[in-house]
Design a protein around this motif. Structure first.
Motif, PDB file in Angstrom:
ATOM      1  N   UNK A 119       0.398  -1.201   0.190  1.00  0.00           N
ATOM      2  CA  UNK A 119      -0.617   0.326   0.377  1.00  0.00           C
ATOM      3  C   UNK A 119       1.288   1.526   0.237  1.00  0.00           C
ATOM      4  N   UNK A 120       0.883   2.089  -0.346  1.00  0.00           N
ATOM      5  CA  UNK A 120       1.371   3.874  -0.406  1.00  0.00           C
ATOM      6  C   UNK A 120       1.307   4.198  -1.696  1.00  0.00           C
ATOM      7  N   UNK A 121       1.162   5.914  -1.640  1.00  0.00           N
ATOM      8  CA  UNK A 121      -0.039   6.303  -2.637  1.00  0.00           C
ATOM      9  C   UNK A 121       1.498   6.974  -3.647  1.00  0.00           C
ATOM     10  N   UNK A 173       6.934  -0.303  -3.427  1.00  0.00           N
ATOM     11  CA  UNK A 173       8.104  -1.218  -3.309  1.00  0.00           C
ATOM     12  C   UNK A 173       8.251  -1.305  -1.332  1.00  0.00           C
ATOM     13  N   UNK A 174       8.609   0.498  -1.259  1.00  0.00           N
ATOM     14  CA  UNK A 174       8.976  -0.118   0.387  1.00  0.00           C
ATOM     15  C   UNK A 174       7.953  -0.873   1.560  1.00  0.00           C
ATOM     16  N   UNK A 175       6.944  -1.255   0.945  1.00  0.00           N
ATOM     17  CA  UNK A 175       6.538  -1.808   1.608  1.00  0.00           C
ATOM     18  C   UNK A 175       5.729  -2.818   1.267  1.00  0.00           C
ATOM     19  N   UNK A 176       6.177  -3.206   0.635  1.00  0.00           N
ATOM     20  CA  UNK A 176       5.922  -5.265  -0.380  1.00  0.00           C
ATOM     21  C   UNK A 176       6.323  -6.107   0.520  1.00  0.00           C
ATOM     22  N   UNK A 177       4.932  -7.108   0.608  1.00  0.00           N
ATOM     23  CA  UNK A 177       5.543  -8.091   1.452  1.00  0.00           C
ATOM     24  C   UNK A 177       4.589  -9.612   0.722  1.00  0.00           C
ATOM     25  N   UNK A 178       5.176 -10.243   1.344  1.00  0.00           N
ATOM     26  CA  UNK A 178       4.392 -11.409   1.414  1.00  0.00           C
ATOM     27  C   UNK A 178       5.429 -12.860   1.237  1.00  0.00           C
ATOM     28  N   UNK A 179       5.419 -13.569   0.307  1.00  0.00           N
ATOM     29  CA  UNK A 179       6.417 -14.956   0.032  1.00  0.00           C
ATOM     30  C   UNK A 179       5.400 -15.771  -1.293  1.00  0.00           C
ATOM     31  N   UNK A 180       6.776 -16.679  -1.635  1.00  0.00           N
ATOM     32  CA  UNK A 180       6.582 -17.027  -2.682  1.00  0.00           C
ATOM     33  C   UNK A 180       6.666 -18.652  -2.936  1.00  0.00           C
ATOM     34  N   UNK A 181       7.025 -18.740  -4.308  1.00  0.00           N
ATOM     35  CA  UNK A 181       8.494 -20.312  -4.635  1.00  0.00           C
ATOM     36  C   UNK A 181       7.979 -20.333  -6.196  1.00  0.00           C
ATOM     37  N   UNK A 184       8.949  -5.544   4.061  1.00  0.00           N
ATOM     38  CA  UNK A 184       9.226  -4.222   3.745  1.00  0.00           C
ATOM     39  C   UNK A 184      10.257  -4.199   2.252  1.00  0.00           C
ATOM     40  N   UNK A 185       9.637  -4.968   1.176  1.00  0.00           N
ATOM     41  CA  UNK A 185      10.570  -4.251   0.149  1.00  0.00           C
ATOM     42  C   UNK A 185      11.910  -5.569  -0.249  1.00  0.00           C
ATOM     43  N   UNK A 186      11.980  -6.521   0.319  1.00  0.00           N
ATOM     44  CA  UNK A 186      13.292  -6.796   0.878  1.00  0.00           C
ATOM     45  C   UNK A 186      13.125  -8.658   0.526  1.00  0.00           C
TER      46      UNK A 186
END
Length: 199
Positions: free
Chosen positions: A17-19, A25-33, A88-90
């Motif tokens: 989320x962000x304007x 990008x800084x607020x990006x979170x999650x997971x994957x494979x 946090x985008x990492x």
């Protein structure tokens, strides 16, 4: 190097989320494979590395980092498995595995999207040889990371060369003087009088 293959499974869950793009990008979170099969990795020639392990010393002339030495080659792998979390985008890779008949690469590290950097450590195992597993680090800007490593390979090559030289010198010493390499004295002549024996 370039990676080619067929994706057999891919899942990613992300939220943000962000304007602004920067805030997103800084607020990006999650997971994957991701799972991929029949992979070709350009930039690492494991077959050439394996030939070196069998006693070819030609790569000594250009021994440097692994990527410097083998950057024009390619290696085939059977599978690629990756798992990652994003906070946090990492992007934090908890699993990054290439596995094939000739080699295995186990990677761990991060891709920092806000800072646009990468920091991965890849442990490379060459199968069917006595080369010990060694690390290659990929670190720096995402679009131009520095690749460092291969010190164990260089040490391995030096050790192989040193042993070969020692063997050659040892053979000459033994052939000419009867002195095995590492031996202090020539083999006593059976006809010579023993030390301390009166004439």
């Amino acid at each position: 190097g370039t990676v080619l293959g067929t994706i057999s499974n891919f899942k990613v869950n992300v939220a943000s989320s962000g304007a602004s793009p920067n805030a997103l990008v800084n607020a990006l979170s999650g997971d994957g494979m991701m799972k991929v099969k029949d992979i070709i990795v350009n930039g690492i020639d494991v077959a050439q590395l394996a030939e070196t392990a069998k006693g070819s010393f030609k790569p000594l002339e250009r021994a440097g980092s692994l990527f410097g030495t083998f950057k024009n080659g390619q290696t085939q792998f059977d599978t690629f498995d990756a798992a990652f979390g994003i906070s946090n985008g990492v992007v934090n890779f908890t699993q990054l595995v290439f596995d094939g008949a000739r080699a295995r690469i186990d990677g761990k590290g991060t891709v920092n999207l806000p800072q646009w950097t990468i920091n991965l450590v890849n442990t490379i195992t060459v199968k069917g040889t006595d080369i010990p597993p060694f690390d290659v680090t990929v670190k720096g800007p995402l679009d131009n990371p520095a690749q460092a490593g291969g010190n164990i390979i260089e040490g391995y090559l030096r050790d192989k060369a040193q042993k070969k030289v020692q063997k050659l010198i040892g053979n000459e010493l033994e052939k000419r003087f009867g002195i095995p390499l590492g031996g202090a004295e020539p083999t006593p002549d059976a006809t010579a009088p023993a030390a301390g024996t009166p004439d």
